[in-house]
Every structure is written in C-alpha cells, then in structure tokens.
Design a protein around this motif. Structure first.
Motif, PDB file in Angstrom:
ATOM      1  N   HIS A  58      -5.578 -23.285 -25.954  1.00  0.00           N
ATOM      2  CA  HIS A  58      -5.115 -23.913 -27.200  1.00  0.00           C
ATOM      3  C   HIS A  58      -6.197 -23.945 -28.275  1.00  0.00           C
ATOM      4  O   HIS A  58      -5.901 -24.218 -29.436  1.00  0.00           O
ATOM      5  N   HIS A  86      -4.425 -30.405 -27.559  1.00  0.00           N
ATOM      6  CA  HIS A  86      -5.274 -30.981 -26.520  1.00  0.00           C
ATOM      7  C   HIS A  86      -6.412 -30.018 -26.233  1.00  0.00           C
ATOM      8  O   HIS A  86      -6.531 -28.990 -26.899  1.00  0.00           O
ATOM      9  N   HIS A 145      -7.377 -27.973 -23.763  1.00  0.00           N
ATOM     10  CA  HIS A 145      -7.411 -26.831 -22.836  1.00  0.00           C
ATOM     11  C   HIS A 145      -7.695 -25.507 -23.545  1.00  0.00           C
ATOM     12  O   HIS A 145      -7.313 -25.308 -24.703  1.00  0.00           O
ATOM     13  N   ASP A 157       1.533 -29.087 -24.554  1.00  0.00           N
ATOM     14  CA  ASP A 157       1.793 -28.853 -23.126  1.00  0.00           C
ATOM     15  C   ASP A 157       2.447 -30.062 -22.453  1.00  0.00           C
ATOM     16  O   ASP A 157       2.524 -30.119 -21.224  1.00  0.00           O
ATOM     17  N   HIS A 205       0.481 -34.640 -19.331  1.00  0.00           N
ATOM     18  CA  HIS A 205      -0.201 -33.384 -19.010  1.00  0.00           C
ATOM     19  C   HIS A 205      -1.722 -33.528 -19.163  1.00  0.00           C
ATOM     20  O   HIS A 205      -2.467 -33.169 -18.275  1.00  0.00           O
TER      21      HIS A 205
HETATM   22 ZN   LIG Z   1      -2.819 -27.665 -21.213  1.00  0.00          ZN
END
Ligand SMILES: [Zn+2]
Length: 296
Positions: free
Chosen positions: A96, A91, A93, A182, A163
């Motif tokens: 990551h 994803h 964020h 996550d 999430h």
């Molecule tokens: Zn995350």
C-alpha cells in the motif's frame, strides 16, 4: 526488463473515482518466480488503489506496489487535469506504500499508528525483495477522524482497528461509498494480527452501523469493483469467517479444511467468491490463529 505495471488496468467505478487494478491473472507474476511480498501478498491476489478526483484536485488512496504503478497513477490523474494531489495511506503494509516516493512532493497523510509502524519496519521494508527504497514517510499525521474536501467532495477519514491496528478508511457520504483498504477483502481477510481478531470483530460491527451502501476494497474482484463495488453483505462475510477462525480452538478437523469447505457459507451467500490463490492465505490464517507459528 518489462515494466512492473504492464498489466495495470484503470477502472472508473464512478465518475469521480479511479481504480488502479493489477494482478489476479492466472499464471502471471509481476516481479519474480521466487517467493516475494509483491507477487504473493498482492499481485497474485489482485491489488487495487484508488483516487477520488474533482476538478484539479485528487486524493490518492494508497500508492500501489511499485514506483512504476505509482507513476502510472500520477500520469493518469495529471492527464485528467489534476494539478493538486494528496495521498492517504490506508495502513502500513508494503503493498500500500511502495509507490510513496513518486508522491514525495505531495502531502502524504496517515494515522499515527501507520507512521509508527512504518518507522519501526522501515529498514526491513527498504531491504526486502523487492526493496521499497527510499521509503517515503507520511508528512501529515491524522489527529483522530478527519473530514477533507477534494474539490466539492467531502471525504470522511475514519480510523478502524480491522486487519491492522492503524487502518484508515474513507467514507464519501454523498456517494454512499466506503473505501475499505484491507479491512474487507474478497474472498477472505488476511490475518496479520491474530491476537487482535476480537477487536477487529468489534470494529467490523461498528463499521456496519454506519449503513454505507457500497464498499471498495484494495483486494477484490476487478469486475465487481468496476461495477461500483460490494454491498454490506461483504461485512457479514468477513465477520462470519473471522468468527469461524476464532472458534477453531482444539477443532483439529475443521482446521484441516481447505478454504472452499471451511468458508462454504460465505461463498454460498454470494457476498464473496471463492478464489483458489486464497487457499494459501487461509492456510496461513489458520496457522496464525491456532498458534502453530507466530506472525510478525
Ligand atoms: Zn494489509
């Protein structure tokens, strides 16, 4: 300056799985004593990226929290004889995608949602502390659920809305294994999209219906990951915590509880383990849900 990856550990939960684990070390910060996304959002909580390897092929699941970390991942795989690397982003964020630039010459795969979010937040991420600069963007966008072959290993990439709206998890049917990004976090989920928690619950139930046996999260305990991961009670623990958050409306006394008290049921079940640095995450989650301040 000491390299950021000085405490990184390489775990091998399965012969074909590498886990690159860093942080969760009491009193240790990697980047700065000042508040920052790398230490507070990832390193203090523990952060793990993965690679699935067969022969000369590897699929890296998230590029970790810095270029130093990403270089260590790449070096480790190449030392194992890997010559063809692809990357899948779980994803959008920061913790990551921060190592993407080390894999700029590789195919970087992501969902359309991840591309959109990275595009929208690119400037902020490139100017954050620490900066992710340049933020290397995905080069292949998933068109729905997709199966990839990593050597002889089939990897099913599935989109879930848990999430974050853009999450991509991986299922290895032959290994009965799910890489959760996550979507599952030990001890508690990090609420970044409070308005979507009901949708997250629906997709947690859908993921539970896949009947996978073992789960590897990007934030969890190193010893559990090294031993092969979590069982399906991990999904139940996440659901119970989110349901409790959603029931907070007007429940002032419950909202004041610390994490250990609030989530006593999931710690009692043994599915997840209390970890004090998550008190701050819980406090932030509660505030997000009851709307004392909004989260971007
Ligand atoms: Zn995350």
């Amino acid at each position: 300056m000491e390299k950021l990856d000085a405490t990184m550990r390489v775990l091998r939960p399965y012969p074909h799985v590498f886990a690159f684990y860093d942080g969760r070390i009491e009193g240790v910060r990697a980047y700065s004593s000042e508040p920052n996304w790398l230490d507070d959002g990832a390193y203090a909580l523990g952060i793990c990226s993965y690679a699935i390897v067969d022969g000369a092929q590897a699929l890296v699941y998230d590029t970790h929290i810095s270029l130093d970390h990403a270089r260590l991942i790449r070096r480790t795989l190449e030392a194992e004889g890997v010559s063809s690397i692809r990357v899948l982003l779980s994803h959008c964020h920061d913790d990551h995608v921060a190592g993407n630039a080390v894999f700029a010459d590789c195919e970087i795969i992501a969902s359309a949602g991840t591309l959109a979010a990275l595009t929208a937040h690119r400037e902020a991420m490139e100017n954050a502390a620490p900066p992710i600069k340049p933020l290397v963007m995905p080069s292949r966008i998933l068109d729905g659920d997709t199966t990839l072959q990593v050597g002889r290993i089939a990897v099913e990439i599935r989109h879930v809305d848990i999430h974050s709206f853009d999450a991509a998890v991986m299922v290895l049917p032959e290994s009965d294994l799910l890489f959760a990004g996550d979507t599952l976090e030990d001890p508690i989920t990090y609420v970044d999209e409070p308005a979507r928690l009901k949708i997250h619950l629906d997709d947690l139930a859908r993921m539970g219906g896949w009947n996978v046996g073992r789960f590897l999260p990007n934030h969890g305990r190193a010893d559990v990951i090294a031993a092969g991961g979590y069982d399906a009670s991990f999904i139940d623990a996440t659901r119970i915590y989110v349901e409790k958050l959603l029931a907070l409306d007007g429940e002032t006394a419950t909202a004041e509880q610390d994490l250990q008290t609030f989530a006593a049921e999931i710690f009692g079940s043994g599915a997840v383990t209390y970890f004090a640095p998550y008190e701050d995450v819980h406090r932030r989650n509660v505030e997000a849900v009851i709307g004392r301040h909004s989260i971007s």
